[in-house]
Motif scaffolding. Structure first.
Motif, PDB file in Angstrom:
ATOM      1  N   LEU A 380       0.825  -1.210   0.000  1.00  0.00           N
ATOM      2  CA  LEU A 380       0.000   0.000   0.000  1.00  0.00           C
ATOM      3  C   LEU A 380       0.857   1.257   0.000  1.00  0.00           C
ATOM      4  O   LEU A 380       0.533   2.246  -0.665  1.00  0.00           O
ATOM      5  CB  LEU A 380      -0.937  -0.009   1.215  1.00  0.00           C
ATOM      6  N   PHE A 381       1.962   1.235   0.722  1.00  0.00           N
ATOM      7  CA  PHE A 381       2.874   2.379   0.690  1.00  0.00           C
ATOM      8  C   PHE A 381       3.505   2.547  -0.700  1.00  0.00           C
ATOM      9  O   PHE A 381       3.714   3.677  -1.162  1.00  0.00           O
ATOM     10  CB  PHE A 381       3.977   2.212   1.743  1.00  0.00           C
ATOM     11  N   VAL A 382       3.784   1.430  -1.363  1.00  0.00           N
ATOM     12  CA  VAL A 382       4.301   1.496  -2.740  1.00  0.00           C
ATOM     13  C   VAL A 382       3.256   2.123  -3.655  1.00  0.00           C
ATOM     14  O   VAL A 382       3.583   2.925  -4.551  1.00  0.00           O
ATOM     15  CB  VAL A 382       4.698   0.092  -3.237  1.00  0.00           C
ATOM     16  N   MET A 383       1.982   1.781  -3.448  1.00  0.00           N
ATOM     17  CA  MET A 383       0.906   2.379  -4.238  1.00  0.00           C
ATOM     18  C   MET A 383       0.874   3.899  -4.041  1.00  0.00           C
ATOM     19  O   MET A 383       0.787   4.663  -5.014  1.00  0.00           O
ATOM     20  CB  MET A 383      -0.438   1.773  -3.838  1.00  0.00           C
ATOM     21  N   PHE A 384       0.958   4.337  -2.786  1.00  0.00           N
ATOM     22  CA  PHE A 384       0.938   5.775  -2.515  1.00  0.00           C
ATOM     23  C   PHE A 384       2.152   6.475  -3.118  1.00  0.00           C
ATOM     24  O   PHE A 384       2.052   7.598  -3.618  1.00  0.00           O
ATOM     25  CB  PHE A 384       0.886   6.020  -1.004  1.00  0.00           C
ATOM     26  N   GLN A 385       3.278   5.813  -3.076  1.00  0.00           N
ATOM     27  CA  GLN A 385       4.487   6.392  -3.666  1.00  0.00           C
ATOM     28  C   GLN A 385       4.297   6.616  -5.171  1.00  0.00           C
ATOM     29  O   GLN A 385       4.668   7.666  -5.714  1.00  0.00           O
ATOM     30  CB  GLN A 385       5.679   5.472  -3.418  1.00  0.00           C
ATOM     31  N   TYR A 386       3.717   5.632  -5.829  1.00  0.00           N
ATOM     32  CA  TYR A 386       3.478   5.746  -7.266  1.00  0.00           C
ATOM     33  C   TYR A 386       2.485   6.878  -7.565  1.00  0.00           C
ATOM     34  O   TYR A 386       2.691   7.665  -8.507  1.00  0.00           O
ATOM     35  CB  TYR A 386       2.945   4.418  -7.802  1.00  0.00           C
ATOM     36  N   LEU A 387       1.428   6.977  -6.772  1.00  0.00           N
ATOM     37  CA  LEU A 387       0.412   8.004  -7.013  1.00  0.00           C
ATOM     38  C   LEU A 387       0.973   9.405  -6.781  1.00  0.00           C
ATOM     39  O   LEU A 387       0.638  10.351  -7.511  1.00  0.00           O
ATOM     40  CB  LEU A 387      -0.803   7.763  -6.121  1.00  0.00           C
ATOM     41  N   LEU A 388       1.827   9.573  -5.781  1.00  0.00           N
ATOM     42  CA  LEU A 388       2.413  10.888  -5.516  1.00  0.00           C
ATOM     43  C   LEU A 388       3.367  11.325  -6.617  1.00  0.00           C
ATOM     44  O   LEU A 388       3.595  12.521  -6.817  1.00  0.00           O
ATOM     45  CB  LEU A 388       3.154  10.884  -4.171  1.00  0.00           C
ATOM     46  N   GLN A 389       3.912  10.380  -7.342  1.00  0.00           N
ATOM     47  CA  GLN A 389       4.871  10.696  -8.399  1.00  0.00           C
ATOM     48  C   GLN A 389       4.212  10.951  -9.752  1.00  0.00           C
ATOM     49  O   GLN A 389       4.909  11.210 -10.732  1.00  0.00           O
ATOM     50  CB  GLN A 389       5.886   9.554  -8.532  1.00  0.00           C
ATOM     51  N   GLN A 390       2.876  10.872  -9.801  1.00  0.00           N
ATOM     52  CA  GLN A 390       2.179  11.121 -11.060  1.00  0.00           C
ATOM     53  C   GLN A 390       2.289  12.596 -11.441  1.00  0.00           C
ATOM     54  O   GLN A 390       2.092  13.483 -10.612  1.00  0.00           O
ATOM     55  CB  GLN A 390       0.705  10.724 -10.944  1.00  0.00           C
ATOM     56  N   ASN A 391       2.594  12.850 -12.713  1.00  0.00           N
ATOM     57  CA  ASN A 391       2.773  14.222 -13.190  1.00  0.00           C
ATOM     58  C   ASN A 391       1.561  14.766 -13.931  1.00  0.00           C
ATOM     59  O   ASN A 391       1.465  15.977 -14.158  1.00  0.00           O
ATOM     60  CB  ASN A 391       3.999  14.298 -14.115  1.00  0.00           C
ATOM     61  N   ASN A 392       0.660  13.899 -14.338  1.00  0.00           N
ATOM     62  CA  ASN A 392      -0.502  14.336 -15.122  1.00  0.00           C
ATOM     63  C   ASN A 392      -1.752  14.450 -14.262  1.00  0.00           C
ATOM     64  O   ASN A 392      -2.875  14.234 -14.725  1.00  0.00           O
ATOM     65  CB  ASN A 392      -0.756  13.378 -16.287  1.00  0.00           C
ATOM     66  N   VAL A 393      -1.565  14.799 -12.986  1.00  0.00           N
ATOM     67  CA  VAL A 393      -2.695  14.920 -12.068  1.00  0.00           C
ATOM     68  C   VAL A 393      -3.503  16.160 -12.418  1.00  0.00           C
ATOM     69  O   VAL A 393      -2.937  17.251 -12.592  1.00  0.00           O
ATOM     70  CB  VAL A 393      -2.206  14.996 -10.605  1.00  0.00           C
ATOM     71  N   LEU A 394      -4.815  15.996 -12.529  1.00  0.00           N
ATOM     72  CA  LEU A 394      -5.660  17.113 -12.948  1.00  0.00           C
ATOM     73  C   LEU A 394      -5.856  18.128 -11.828  1.00  0.00           C
ATOM     74  O   LEU A 394      -5.965  19.326 -12.073  1.00  0.00           O
ATOM     75  CB  LEU A 394      -7.021  16.568 -13.421  1.00  0.00           C
TER      76      LEU A 394
END
Length: 443
Positions: A380-394
Motif C-alpha cells: 500500500l505504501f508502494v501504491m501511494f508512492q506511485y500516485l504521488l509521483q504522477q505528473n498528469n494529475v488534474l
C-alpha cells in the motif's frame, strides 16, 4: 421519440447480460433451421442428392434413428454437465471473491453462445428424428438432414472442449480481476476523453425545484443527450442529484432544475415526467455503466483474500496493483462533471464520487482487514508512492487526499506492530514518501 429509442436500447443492453439471452436466440435459429430442412426434404432435396451426391445422404432408416437418438442423449448430458459447471463457477466466485462479480460472469457472451449451440443442435436433432417417415422409404427419409445433424454434433463437441478450457480460465481470480480492470479502465478513459476541461461556474442549487424518484433501484444510467435537449428547448439548468450507481429510494430528489415555469400545471408535470424518464433504474450494477463498481469489486476480492478462511496475501497484492493503476487514471479526471452545449455553456451538473471519497472507501476496508500483514501494508505504501509521483494529475488537491490516507495508514500500521523490524520497515517507507518532496509533504 428519442426517449423511447434510448429506453429500448437500454432494455436490450440489460437483456443481453442475462444468461439465457443468447441461448434463447440461438435455440430459436436451430428450431427454424430444423423446420427449413423439413420443408426442403418435403420438396425432394434428399432425393436429388441421392442421385447426384449420394455421399451426402444417410439413406438407412435404422442408422439415422440410432444416430439421432444417440445425439439427443449425448447433447442432453453435455448440457447438464455444462450448466452444472457454470453454477459451480458462480458459487465459487461468490464464496471466494465477491457476489458483486457474478453479473460479469453471467454475462460472458462466449459461454452463452456455447450453451445456445448445444440447445440449437438438440432441437434440430429432435425435430429431424420426428420427421423420419415410419415406412422407411429412402426418398422420404430426411437423409441430408441426418448428415447435417452429424455436423452439428461435431461442432457441439468442439464447443464443449472449448467450454472446458474457458471455464477453467474464468474461475481463476487473476482472470476475474483482469476483466474487471479492463472494463473499468475503458470506462474511465472514455469519461476522461469526453470530459471538457473547462471551469464551469455552476450556481448554487439549494433553492431549485426538485423532482422525486417514482421507483426504487440502482441509478444505472442517465441519458445526458435527452436531458440536454430538454434543457435547451425549455431554457433550463439541471443537476443530477444522486451519484451514478447509488441505490435510490422512492420519494427522494433525483433531479433539480431551474427555469421559467409554465402557466399550465399539466405542462410542468409533463416536463418533469420527461426529465425523470431520462434516468434509468435497475436492480443490478454493471461496470460498463459505473467504473466505481470496479473499485468496490477489486477491494472486496482483496479483503476476502485476507480473511482467515482463505489467507491469500498474493491475491491481495495483485488486487492492489490493479487499484494502483485505476487510481492513477482516476487522478486525470475531475471530481465535478458537467455537460456542455455547443457554446461551451454548462447545462447539466452530474454529481460523481469524489477522488477523496473513493480513495477513503477503498483504504478504510484495506486498513481494517489487511493491516495485520506487513507485506500488504508495504504494498500500500508502494501504491501511494506511485500516485504521488504522477505528473498528469488534474487537481493538486488529489495529492493532499493521498497524504491524508498515508497518515491514516501509518498510524494503523505502527499501532498494530510490536516487532522492531516491522516498525523499522514501515518508517523506512514513510521516509521514502517524505523524500519525494520534503518541502511540501509532511507526514
Amino acid at each position: 421519440m428519442k426517449k423511447y429509442i434510448y429506453k429500448i436500447f437500454n432494455s436490450l443492453e440489460k437483456l443481453e447480460s442475462n444468461i439465457a439471452f443468447y441461448p434463447s436466440i440461438i435455440s430459436l435459429f436451430g428450431l427454424l433451421f430444423a423446420f427449413l430442412m423439413i420443408y426442403l426434404e418435403s420438396i425432394g432435396i434428399s432425393k436429388y442428392l441421392v442421385k447426384h451426391y449420394p455421399v451426402l445422404v444417410v439413406n438407412n432408416t435404422e442408422t439415422a434413428r440410432n444416430l439421432l437418438t444417440t445425439f439427443i442423449a449425448g447433447l442432453i448430458s453435455i448440457m447438464v454437465f455444462s450448466f452444472s459447471l457454470v453454477m459451480i463457477l458462480l458459487n465459487q466466485a461468490s464464496s471466494n471473491f465477491s457476489p458483486r462479480v457474478l453479473p460479469g460472469l453471467i454475462s460472458n457472451r462466449r459461454h452463452q453462445i456455447i450453451l445456445g449451440t448445444y440447445n440449437a443442435a438438440l432441437l434440430y436433432c429432435i425435430f429431424t428424428l420426428v420427421s423420419i417417415t415410419p415406412n422407411g422409404d429412402k426418398y422420404q427419409m430426411p437423409g441430408f438432414s441426418v448428415l447435417l445433424s452429424i455436423v452439428f454434433m461435431t461442432l457441439s463437441l468442439g464447443a464443449f472442449i472449448y467450454f472446458i478450457h474457458s471455464i477453467s480460465q474464468e474461475i481463476q481470480v487473476n482472470t476475474i480481476m483482469d476483466k474487471i480492470f479492463i472494463k473499468s479502465k475503458l470506462r474511465l478513459e472514455k469519461l476522461v476523453e469526453a470530459e471538457k476541461h473547462i471551469d464551469a461556474g455552476f450556481e448554487d442549487t439549494s433553492d431549485w425545484k426538485n423532482i422525486m424518484a417514482n421507483s426504487t433501484g440502482y441509478m444505472q444510467d442517465v441519458s445526458l443527450k435527452a436531458l440536454a435537449d430538454l434543457a435547451e428547448s425549455h431554457d433550463l439548468m439541471i443537476e443530477v442529484v444522486p451519484i451514478k450507481g447509488a441505490y435510490i429510494l422512492k420519494g427522494i430528489p433525483v433531479i433539480k432544475y431551474k427555469g421559467e415555469a409554465s402557466d399550465h400545471m399539466e405542462d410542468n408535470e409533463d416536463l418533469e415526467s420527461k426529465l425523470l424518464d431520462s434516468i434509468t433504474f435497475s436492480n443490478s450494477e454493471l461496470i460498463e455503466d459505473n467504473y466505481v463498481l470496479a473499485f468496490k469489486q477489486i477491494t472486496e476480492i482483496a479483503v476476502k483474500a485476507m480473511s482467515p478462511g482463505i489467507n491469500d496475501p498474493g491475491t491481495c497484492i495483485n488486487a492492489i496493483d490493479y487499484l494502483t493503476e485505476l487510481f492513477a487514471l482516476r487522478m486525470t479526471k475531475k471530481d465535478h462533471s458537467y455537460y456542455f452545449n455547443d457554446d461551451e455553456k454548462a447545462l447539466i451538473h452530474i454529481n460523481t464520487v469524489s477522488f477523496e471519497e473513493l480513495l477513503y472507501n477503498v483504504m478504510v476496508a484495506l486498513r481494517t482487514y489487511c493491516k495485520h500483514d506487513v507485506i500488504v501494508v508495504q504494498k500500500l505504501f508502494v501504491m501511494f508512492q506511485y500516485l504521488l509521483q504522477q505528473n498528469n494529475v488534474l487537481d493538486e488537491n488529489y495529492k493532499e487526499v493521498i497524504i491524508k490516507e498515508i497518515v491514516n495508514l501509518k498510524k494503523d500500521a505502527l499501532d498494530n506492530y510490536n516487532n522492531d523490524r516491522d516498525i523499522e520497515l514501515i518508517k523506512s517507507y514513510i521516509t521514502k514518501l517524505q523524500n519525494i518532496n520534503p518541502s511540501e509533504y509532511k507526514f
